[in-house]
Enzyme design. Structure first.
Site, PDB file in Angstrom:
ATOM      1  N   GLU A 109       7.428  -3.619  -1.207  1.00  0.00           N
ATOM      2  CA  GLU A 109       7.972  -2.270  -1.284  1.00  0.00           C
ATOM      3  C   GLU A 109       8.563  -1.831   0.058  1.00  0.00           C
ATOM      4  O   GLU A 109       8.056  -2.201   1.122  1.00  0.00           O
ATOM      5  CB  GLU A 109       6.887  -1.262  -1.692  1.00  0.00           C
ATOM      6  CG  GLU A 109       6.489  -1.313  -3.152  1.00  0.00           C
ATOM      7  CD  GLU A 109       5.487  -2.425  -3.468  1.00  0.00           C
ATOM      8  OE1 GLU A 109       5.303  -2.728  -4.659  1.00  0.00           O
ATOM      9  OE2 GLU A 109       4.906  -2.999  -2.512  1.00  0.00           O
TER      10      GLU A 109
ATOM     11  N   LEU B 196       0.563   7.029  -0.103  1.00  0.00           N
ATOM     12  CA  LEU B 196       1.656   7.486   0.746  1.00  0.00           C
ATOM     13  C   LEU B 196       2.233   8.793   0.213  1.00  0.00           C
ATOM     14  O   LEU B 196       2.221   9.037  -0.995  1.00  0.00           O
ATOM     15  CB  LEU B 196       2.742   6.417   0.821  1.00  0.00           C
ATOM     16  CG  LEU B 196       2.355   5.151   1.605  1.00  0.00           C
ATOM     17  CD1 LEU B 196       3.404   4.064   1.409  1.00  0.00           C
ATOM     18  CD2 LEU B 196       2.166   5.455   3.080  1.00  0.00           C
TER      19      LEU B 196
ATOM     20  N   THR C 296      -7.726   3.405  -0.432  1.00  0.00           N
ATOM     21  CA  THR C 296      -6.443   3.304   0.261  1.00  0.00           C
ATOM     22  C   THR C 296      -5.705   4.624   0.121  1.00  0.00           C
ATOM     23  O   THR C 296      -5.555   5.146  -0.992  1.00  0.00           O
ATOM     24  CB  THR C 296      -5.579   2.171  -0.338  1.00  0.00           C
ATOM     25  OG1 THR C 296      -6.291   0.934  -0.249  1.00  0.00           O
ATOM     26  CG2 THR C 296      -4.244   2.056   0.381  1.00  0.00           C
ATOM     27  N   LEU C 297      -5.246   5.160   1.236  1.00  0.00           N
ATOM     28  CA  LEU C 297      -4.569   6.451   1.222  1.00  0.00           C
ATOM     29  C   LEU C 297      -3.192   6.318   0.578  1.00  0.00           C
ATOM     30  O   LEU C 297      -2.383   5.463   0.959  1.00  0.00           O
ATOM     31  CB  LEU C 297      -4.415   6.978   2.660  1.00  0.00           C
ATOM     32  CG  LEU C 297      -4.060   8.453   2.812  1.00  0.00           C
ATOM     33  CD1 LEU C 297      -5.219   9.340   2.377  1.00  0.00           C
ATOM     34  CD2 LEU C 297      -3.671   8.759   4.257  1.00  0.00           C
TER      35      LEU C 297
ATOM     36  N   LYS D  57     -10.716   0.440  -4.998  1.00  0.00           N
ATOM     37  CA  LYS D  57     -10.904  -0.920  -5.494  1.00  0.00           C
ATOM     38  C   LYS D  57     -12.373  -1.292  -5.367  1.00  0.00           C
ATOM     39  O   LYS D  57     -12.950  -1.212  -4.279  1.00  0.00           O
ATOM     40  CB  LYS D  57     -10.026  -1.906  -4.705  1.00  0.00           C
ATOM     41  CG  LYS D  57      -8.538  -1.670  -4.935  1.00  0.00           C
ATOM     42  CD  LYS D  57      -7.666  -2.782  -4.380  1.00  0.00           C
ATOM     43  CE  LYS D  57      -6.201  -2.525  -4.730  1.00  0.00           C
ATOM     44  NZ  LYS D  57      -5.306  -3.589  -4.223  1.00  0.00           N
TER      45      LYS D  57
ATOM     46  N   GLN E 205      -4.593  -5.870 -11.511  1.00  0.00           N
ATOM     47  CA  GLN E 205      -5.995  -5.885 -11.103  1.00  0.00           C
ATOM     48  C   GLN E 205      -6.672  -4.530 -11.298  1.00  0.00           C
ATOM     49  O   GLN E 205      -6.024  -3.485 -11.285  1.00  0.00           O
ATOM     50  CB  GLN E 205      -6.095  -6.297  -9.629  1.00  0.00           C
ATOM     51  CG  GLN E 205      -5.556  -7.691  -9.335  1.00  0.00           C
ATOM     52  CD  GLN E 205      -6.455  -8.788  -9.862  1.00  0.00           C
ATOM     53  OE1 GLN E 205      -7.677  -8.728  -9.727  1.00  0.00           O
ATOM     54  NE2 GLN E 205      -5.865  -9.811 -10.469  1.00  0.00           N
TER      55      GLN E 205
ATOM     56  N   ASP F  23       0.112 -14.138  -2.452  1.00  0.00           N
ATOM     57  CA  ASP F  23       0.420 -13.441  -3.696  1.00  0.00           C
ATOM     58  C   ASP F  23       1.448 -12.326  -3.517  1.00  0.00           C
ATOM     59  O   ASP F  23       1.523 -11.416  -4.337  1.00  0.00           O
ATOM     60  CB  ASP F  23      -0.876 -12.852  -4.275  1.00  0.00           C
ATOM     61  CG  ASP F  23      -0.726 -12.428  -5.729  1.00  0.00           C
ATOM     62  OD1 ASP F  23      -0.112 -13.179  -6.501  1.00  0.00           O
ATOM     63  OD2 ASP F  23      -1.224 -11.346  -6.087  1.00  0.00           O
TER      64      ASP F  23
END
Length: 409
Positions: free
Chosen positions: A294, A225, A222-223, A123, A107, A289
């Site tokens: 992880e 990691l 999104t932070l 996004k 995506q 989906d």
């Protein structure tokens, strides 16, 4: 009374005493755990609303350093995070110093570097809030607002396994294009009066760009990691085949969970219970989906299942895809703490809590009312599923005590 009778009576009394003591201790332990669950729930409810405030208690550290120190094998952030608002404020306001195509995937996304060197995944908005994604439950583009909503649901459920997400508006012309790599810049175009880009990904097409409103694009960040916590990718045991007419084994084998329980890392440790938690989480948000997941690398099954990539969610509020719950109704086990939290959230509390949690976000309102209503309905289905399990196997088998002490340095 004869000596023999006295000995028998004393033995009976001793057995009764031991049984009563064990029973009372067990009940006290269970009661204490339940009370702690209730206190944790009240603490969460009291901290739902997050003010995006730049002030930090630890003034000698950057917000990125603080967020990096939160991460441990079983949590992305701790239960009590007074500086969460400051970190999220930085995510939505810090200057973008570099923009590139997103990491590999199916995506459209962009990888941004914020002032201070922090990576975030951007996004873009593809749908209006009231747009209904028809077709398969995993159909359509990623939904940026779903990432925001999923993060706050993770907080509400008490999992704390999803990376931080917040909405952000970016000016593609002044904030992105001047710092974009050639690879990303080459995907920019103008459609009408709107600046657009289509990026690089498996499903990215020049004919299907994401477009801003003029130059201003709404999205989520999104932070990333911390790099000191490398990720390991696993095939989800309840993943779909994504092939028409071809079923995965779990879709036709009623004893499939028994087979899963015999394979590593599901034969011991917390991973199978994490899968159950994730099925509940995914069912609530409508995410069918999660074909892979992880964890942290070299964890030997001990680290959490990290709730990454939740954007294929909140597509159709009228669609309750029950197959998402397969790990729950096939294994018929659930953490006691998860069960308690779900019960605290019934009777409209879940909808209200999520609405309050998201009200601070820059892109609020994050979800339409039909999606919020759907959460409460799906919660009832989860509770009913667990009841069916307890009716069949008994609460002692279904409700599993698994509380891990989490430490933050």
């Amino acid at each position: 009374m004869k000596l023999k009778q006295r000995v028998v009576l004393l033995a009976i009394l001793l057995v009764i005493f031991i049984f009563t003591k064990v029973f009372l201790i067990d009940n006290l332990d269970t009661s204490a755990a339940n009370r702690e669950d209730q206190r944790a729930f009240h603490r969460m409810m009291a901290s739902l609303h997050i003010e995006l405030d730049p002030r930090l208690d630890h003034t000698l550290q950057s917000p990125w350093e603080i967020a990096a120190q939160w991460v441990v094998p079983r949590e992305v952030y701790p239960e009590e995070t007074p500086e969460l608002g400051a970190v999220m404020h930085a995510m939505t306001t810090k200057k973008i110093i570099k923009a590139d195509v997103g990491y590999k995937g199916t995506q459209l996304k962009a990888l941004l570097i914020l002032e201070g060197g922090q990576k975030v995944v951007f996004k873009p908005k593809r749908y209006a809030r009231d747009y209904v994604v028809e077709g398969e439950p995993y159909a359509g583009y990623d939904r940026h607002n779903a990432e925001v909503a999923a993060f706050h649901l993770d907080r509400i459920l008490g999992f704390r396994r999803a990376p931080l997400v917040v909405g952000r508006f970016v000016n593609l012309r002044t904030e992105i294009k001047p710092v974009a790599t050639e690879q990303l810049l080459g995907t920019f175009m103008t459609v009408g009066n709107n600046t657009c880009f289509y990026g690089k990904c498996y499903y990215c097409r020049e004919t299907e760009p994401a477009c801003a409103d003029g130059d201003i694009m709404e999205g989520s960040v999104t932070l990333w990691l911390p790099d000191v916590w490398p990720l390991q990718k696993h095939r989800h045991p309840w993943g779909r085949t994504y092939r028409e007419g071809k079923l995965a084994r779990w879709e036709y084998d009623e004893s499939y969970c028994d087979a899963v329980k015999k394979t590593s890392p599901y034969d011991s440790g917390p991973r199978l219970l994490d899968i159950i938690d994730t099925a509940i989480f995914d069912y609530l948000i409508g995410n069918a989906d999660r074909h892979h997941y992880e964890s942290f690398q070299d964890d030997e099954g001990a680290s959490m299942l990290i709730l990454l990539d939740n954007a294929k969610s909140f597509g159709n509020p009228a669609l309750d895809e029950r197959s998402i719950l397969a790990p729950l109704y096939q294994c018929c086990i659930i953490r006691v703490s998860t069960w308690n939290r779900l019960n605290y959230l019934k009777n409209g509390v879940l909808k209200s809590a999520l609405k309050t949690a998201m009200s601070h976000d820059p892109i609020s309102p994050v979800l339409s009312d039909p999606h919020l209503d759907a959460l409460d309905q799906r919660l009832l289905s989860i509770l009913a599923t667990v009841k069916q399990c307890t009716d069949q196997f008994g609460a002692d088998v279904v409700l599993v005590e698994d509380r891990m002490t989490l430490s933050h340095l």
